[in-house]
Structures are given as structure tokens and as C-alpha cells.
Design a protein around this motif. Structure first.
Motif, short mmCIF file in Angstrom:
data_model
loop_
_atom_site.label_atom_id
_atom_site.label_comp_id
_atom_site.label_asym_id
_atom_site.label_seq_id
_atom_site.Cartn_x
_atom_site.Cartn_y
_atom_site.Cartn_z
N SER A 46 0.85 -1.19 0.00
CA SER A 46 0.00 0.00 0.00
C SER A 46 0.89 1.24 0.00
O SER A 46 2.07 1.16 0.33
CB SER A 46 -0.91 0.04 1.23
OG SER A 46 -0.15 0.25 2.40
N ARG A 49 -0.84 6.42 3.98
CA ARG A 49 -1.92 7.41 3.88
C ARG A 49 -1.31 8.81 3.98
O ARG A 49 -0.52 9.09 4.89
CB ARG A 49 -2.94 7.17 4.99
CG ARG A 49 -4.24 7.92 4.80
CD ARG A 49 -5.30 7.40 5.77
NE ARG A 49 -6.59 7.94 5.46
CZ ARG A 49 -7.13 9.02 6.07
NH1 ARG A 49 -6.47 9.62 7.03
NH2 ARG A 49 -8.32 9.45 5.72
N THR A 67 -7.84 -1.32 -3.37
CA THR A 67 -8.85 -0.55 -2.66
C THR A 67 -8.34 0.86 -2.52
O THR A 67 -7.28 1.10 -1.91
CB THR A 67 -9.13 -1.15 -1.27
OG1 THR A 67 -9.55 -2.51 -1.42
CG2 THR A 67 -10.21 -0.36 -0.54
N GLU A 69 -8.81 4.59 -1.04
CA GLU A 69 -9.47 5.32 0.04
C GLU A 69 -9.15 6.80 -0.12
O GLU A 69 -7.99 7.17 -0.27
CB GLU A 69 -8.99 4.82 1.40
CG GLU A 69 -9.66 5.53 2.58
CD GLU A 69 -8.83 6.66 3.16
OE1 GLU A 69 -9.43 7.67 3.57
OE2 GLU A 69 -7.59 6.55 3.17
N GLU A 74 -14.09 4.38 0.67
CA GLU A 74 -13.33 3.33 0.00
C GLU A 74 -14.08 2.79 -1.20
O GLU A 74 -15.31 2.73 -1.20
CB GLU A 74 -13.04 2.17 0.96
CG GLU A 74 -12.08 2.55 2.06
CD GLU A 74 -11.59 1.36 2.85
OE1 GLU A 74 -12.08 0.23 2.65
OE2 GLU A 74 -10.69 1.56 3.69
N ARG A 75 -13.30 2.38 -2.21
CA ARG A 75 -13.89 1.78 -3.41
C ARG A 75 -12.87 0.85 -4.04
O ARG A 75 -11.68 1.16 -4.11
CB ARG A 75 -14.27 2.88 -4.39
CG ARG A 75 -14.93 2.33 -5.63
CD ARG A 75 -15.55 3.42 -6.43
NE ARG A 75 -16.00 2.89 -7.70
CZ ARG A 75 -16.51 3.62 -8.65
NH1 ARG A 75 -16.66 4.91 -8.47
NH2 ARG A 75 -16.88 3.07 -9.78
N HIS A 91 -5.46 10.29 1.32
CA HIS A 91 -5.69 9.16 0.42
C HIS A 91 -4.65 8.06 0.61
O HIS A 91 -3.56 8.29 1.13
CB HIS A 91 -5.75 9.62 -1.04
CG HIS A 91 -4.52 10.30 -1.54
ND1 HIS A 91 -4.21 11.60 -1.23
CD2 HIS A 91 -3.51 9.86 -2.33
CE1 HIS A 91 -3.09 11.95 -1.82
NE2 HIS A 91 -2.62 10.89 -2.49
#
Length: 117
Positions: A46, A49, A67, A69, A74-75, A91
Motif C-alpha cells: 500500500s 496514507r 482498494t 481510500e 473506500e472503493r 488518500h
């Protein structure tokens, strides 16, 4: 005319932890208003953030799924998805499968414009 081959660009790691190959940015072209790079995130990885004070950002997924964010929403995203990340928005993208994507920033990406929790 400015033309840069992706294959000739050396990868580096951004402050958020993704591996980037700049296509056109402040480091390799007379860019003023935007930057374009390829980013990769390995399977199980990842970005950290973060947010950008000045840069609005687009991600465009070329390969893999993840995913996304943004500001707590989230999508699931995959190849062919374009994502708008407004300046100032927290993000992160996470992936179980690995992701390869294009990142466009306006104004151009700068390490100094990346902030963390």
C-alpha cells in the motif's frame, strides 16, 4: 519537442512508499504545470496514507486491483479506472494483487508537498 521513454527512467521510492518512474516531471523536462509518472505497488502493499497541499492528482490503473481510500470513502478499483484525488484530500491505495498505474499531478509532484498523519 520533449519525449521521454518510460524504459529509460530510473525508479525511485516516493515519500508515500510507492515505486515511481517519472515520465515527465520537474527532474527530467521543462515541466511547469503538471507531472506524469508510472507507479507500482507490490502484492500485499500500500501507499502510506497522505495528502498533498498543492497538487491535485489523478491515478489511472493499468494493471492489478486495489482498494482506493479518499477521505474515509473506500472503493474497489481496477484496470481502466481513473481516480481524482483533490488537493488536500487524505488518500491511500492498498492492494492484495499488485498495481501498476499512471499518476498525474498538477502542479508537478514534489516530495515537499507530501504530508502524513
Amino acid at each position: 519537442m520533449e519525449v521521454r521513454s518510460l524504459d529509460s527512467q530510473l525508479p525511485f521510492t516516493t515519500k508515500d512508499g510507492s515505486t515511481i518512474r517519472s515520465i515527465l516531471d520537474l527532474s527530467n523536462a521543462p515541466v511547469r504545470m503538471q507531472s506524469l509518472a508510472e507507479a507500482t505497488i507490490p502484492a500485499g502493499g500500500s501507499t502510506q496514507r497522505h495528502w498533498h497541499k498543492d497538487s491535485e492528482e489523478f491515478y489511472f490503473l493499468l494493471e492489478g486491483r486495489g482498494t482506493m481510500e479518499i477521505e474515509g470513502e473506500e472503493r474497489e478499483v481496477g484496470p481502466g479506472d481513473g481516480i481524482l484525488i483533490p488537493a488536500g484530500a487524505w488518500h491511500q491505495i492498498r492492494t492484495d494483487h499488485g498495481v501498476r498505474m499512471l499518476c498525474c499531478c498538477a502542479p508537478p509532484y514534489r516530495h515537499e508537498d507530501t504530508f502524513f498523519e
